[in-house]
Design a protein around this motif. Structure first.
Motif, short mmCIF file in Angstrom:
data_model
loop_
_atom_site.label_atom_id
_atom_site.label_comp_id
_atom_site.label_asym_id
_atom_site.label_seq_id
_atom_site.Cartn_x
_atom_site.Cartn_y
_atom_site.Cartn_z
N ALA A 156 15.49 15.73 19.61
CA ALA A 156 14.52 15.01 18.78
C ALA A 156 15.18 14.21 17.67
CB ALA A 156 13.53 16.00 18.19
N ARG A 157 16.26 14.75 17.09
CA ARG A 157 16.83 14.15 15.87
C ARG A 157 18.25 13.61 16.00
NH1 ARG A 157 14.17 17.03 11.09
NH2 ARG A 157 12.43 18.09 12.07
N GLU A 158 19.02 14.10 16.94
CA GLU A 158 20.44 13.76 17.16
C GLU A 158 21.38 14.42 16.15
OE1 GLU A 158 20.53 9.59 19.56
OE2 GLU A 158 20.67 9.45 17.40
N LEU A 159 21.00 14.48 14.89
CA LEU A 159 21.86 15.08 13.86
C LEU A 159 21.09 16.21 13.20
CD1 LEU A 159 24.57 14.84 12.24
CD2 LEU A 159 23.29 13.48 10.59
N ILE A 160 21.64 17.43 13.26
CA ILE A 160 20.96 18.57 12.65
C ILE A 160 21.93 19.35 11.76
CG2 ILE A 160 19.27 18.83 14.51
CD1 ILE A 160 20.92 21.29 15.47
N LYS A 161 21.35 20.01 10.78
CA LYS A 161 22.12 20.90 9.92
C LYS A 161 21.78 22.33 10.32
CE LYS A 161 23.03 19.87 5.58
NZ LYS A 161 22.90 19.67 4.13
N VAL A 162 22.80 23.16 10.41
CA VAL A 162 22.66 24.56 10.82
C VAL A 162 23.12 25.43 9.66
CG1 VAL A 162 23.43 26.29 12.48
CG2 VAL A 162 23.20 23.92 13.20
N ARG A 163 22.36 26.50 9.38
CA ARG A 163 22.76 27.45 8.33
C ARG A 163 22.99 28.81 8.96
NH1 ARG A 163 19.32 27.10 3.50
NH2 ARG A 163 21.00 25.76 2.79
N VAL A 164 24.09 29.45 8.57
CA VAL A 164 24.38 30.82 9.01
C VAL A 164 24.00 31.73 7.85
CG1 VAL A 164 26.15 32.42 9.81
CG2 VAL A 164 26.28 30.00 10.46
N LEU A 165 23.02 32.62 8.11
CA LEU A 165 22.53 33.51 7.06
C LEU A 165 23.52 34.64 6.78
CD1 LEU A 165 18.81 33.74 8.28
CD2 LEU A 165 19.78 32.22 6.54
N GLN A 166 23.34 35.29 5.63
CA GLN A 166 24.24 36.37 5.20
C GLN A 166 24.28 37.53 6.20
OE1 GLN A 166 26.21 36.62 2.53
NE2 GLN A 166 25.60 34.80 1.41
N ASN A 167 23.15 37.79 6.89
CA ASN A 167 23.10 38.94 7.79
C ASN A 167 23.61 38.65 9.20
OD1 ASN A 167 21.00 37.35 8.63
ND2 ASN A 167 19.43 38.94 8.49
N SER A 168 24.19 37.48 9.41
CA SER A 168 24.73 37.13 10.71
C SER A 168 26.00 37.95 10.99
CB SER A 168 25.07 35.64 10.77
OG SER A 168 25.73 35.34 11.98
N PRO A 169 26.13 38.46 12.23
CA PRO A 169 27.33 39.24 12.56
C PRO A 169 28.60 38.40 12.69
CG PRO A 169 25.93 39.01 14.50
CD PRO A 169 25.18 38.40 13.34
N GLU A 170 28.45 37.09 12.91
CA GLU A 170 29.61 36.22 13.10
C GLU A 170 29.94 35.47 11.82
OE1 GLU A 170 27.08 34.79 15.62
OE2 GLU A 170 27.71 35.84 17.43
N GLU A 171 31.19 35.07 11.71
CA GLU A 171 31.61 34.22 10.59
C GLU A 171 31.03 32.82 10.80
OE1 GLU A 171 33.43 34.97 7.75
OE2 GLU A 171 32.95 36.98 8.47
N PRO A 172 30.63 32.14 9.72
CA PRO A 172 29.99 30.82 9.87
C PRO A 172 30.75 29.80 10.70
CG PRO A 172 29.68 31.63 7.65
CD PRO A 172 30.59 32.61 8.34
N PRO A 173 32.06 29.58 10.48
CA PRO A 173 32.74 28.55 11.30
C PRO A 173 32.73 28.88 12.79
CG PRO A 173 34.10 29.15 9.41
CD PRO A 173 32.96 30.13 9.46
N ILE A 174 32.87 30.16 13.12
CA ILE A 174 32.89 30.58 14.52
C ILE A 174 31.51 30.43 15.14
CG2 ILE A 174 33.22 32.57 16.06
CD1 ILE A 174 35.36 33.51 13.97
N ALA A 175 30.47 30.85 14.42
CA ALA A 175 29.10 30.78 14.94
C ALA A 175 28.68 29.32 15.15
CB ALA A 175 28.14 31.48 13.98
N ILE A 176 29.00 28.45 14.20
CA ILE A 176 28.61 27.04 14.30
C ILE A 176 29.37 26.35 15.43
CG2 ILE A 176 28.58 24.83 13.07
CD1 ILE A 176 28.11 26.53 10.48
N ALA A 177 30.66 26.66 15.57
CA ALA A 177 31.46 26.07 16.65
C ALA A 177 30.93 26.54 18.02
CB ALA A 177 32.93 26.45 16.50
N PHE A 178 30.55 27.80 18.11
CA PHE A 178 30.01 28.32 19.37
C PHE A 178 28.68 27.66 19.70
CE2 PHE A 178 27.53 31.44 21.85
CZ PHE A 178 28.34 31.50 22.97
N LEU A 179 27.84 27.46 18.68
CA LEU A 179 26.55 26.78 18.90
C LEU A 179 26.77 25.34 19.35
CD1 LEU A 179 23.48 26.95 18.76
CD2 LEU A 179 23.62 26.22 16.37
N ALA A 180 27.73 24.66 18.76
CA ALA A 180 28.04 23.28 19.16
C ALA A 180 28.48 23.25 20.63
CB ALA A 180 29.13 22.69 18.26
N GLU A 181 29.34 24.17 21.01
CA GLU A 181 29.83 24.23 22.38
C GLU A 181 28.70 24.56 23.35
OE1 GLU A 181 32.67 27.25 24.79
OE2 GLU A 181 33.48 26.53 22.88
#
Length: 96
Positions: A42-67
């Motif tokens: 719908a948008r092409e560009l999105i911002k993703v937030r990793v919450l404090q209670n996430s089991p993964e580290e933010p850079p790893i979680a965001i990179a995995f989501l991108a992949e």
């Protein structure tokens, strides 16, 4: 692949948008991936937030989501990341 100039342009747009997808205690689960795919379509560009209670580290979680969504990882700052995926049928953003 995005060039440096294109990434700068996307970062400038991304600084003004709010996070659309949040990664919480479930991590990068299938519902999060589907939500991100829909938002990217719908948008092409999105911002993703990793919450404090996430089991993964933010850079790893965001990179995995991108992949997982086939998107380009534009930037990760702290717990926020920018993802870009061009909509082939109806492009919304014109890259330099």
């Amino acid at each position: 692949m995005l060039t440096g100039k294109q990434k700068r342009y996307l970062r400038s747009i991304g600084s003004t948008i709010e996070p659309i997808v949040q990664i919480g205690k479930g991590g990068v689960a299938q519902p999060v991936i589907e939500s991100a795919k829909d938002a990217l379509l719908a948008r092409e560009l999105i911002k993703v937030r990793v919450l404090q209670n996430s089991p993964e580290e933010p850079p790893i979680a965001i990179a995995f989501l991108a992949e997982s969504t086939g998107a380009e990882l534009v930037q990760v700052i702290g717990r926020n990341g920018l993802l870009y995926k061009r909509n082939q049928e109806k492009p919304k953003l014109e890259l330099p």
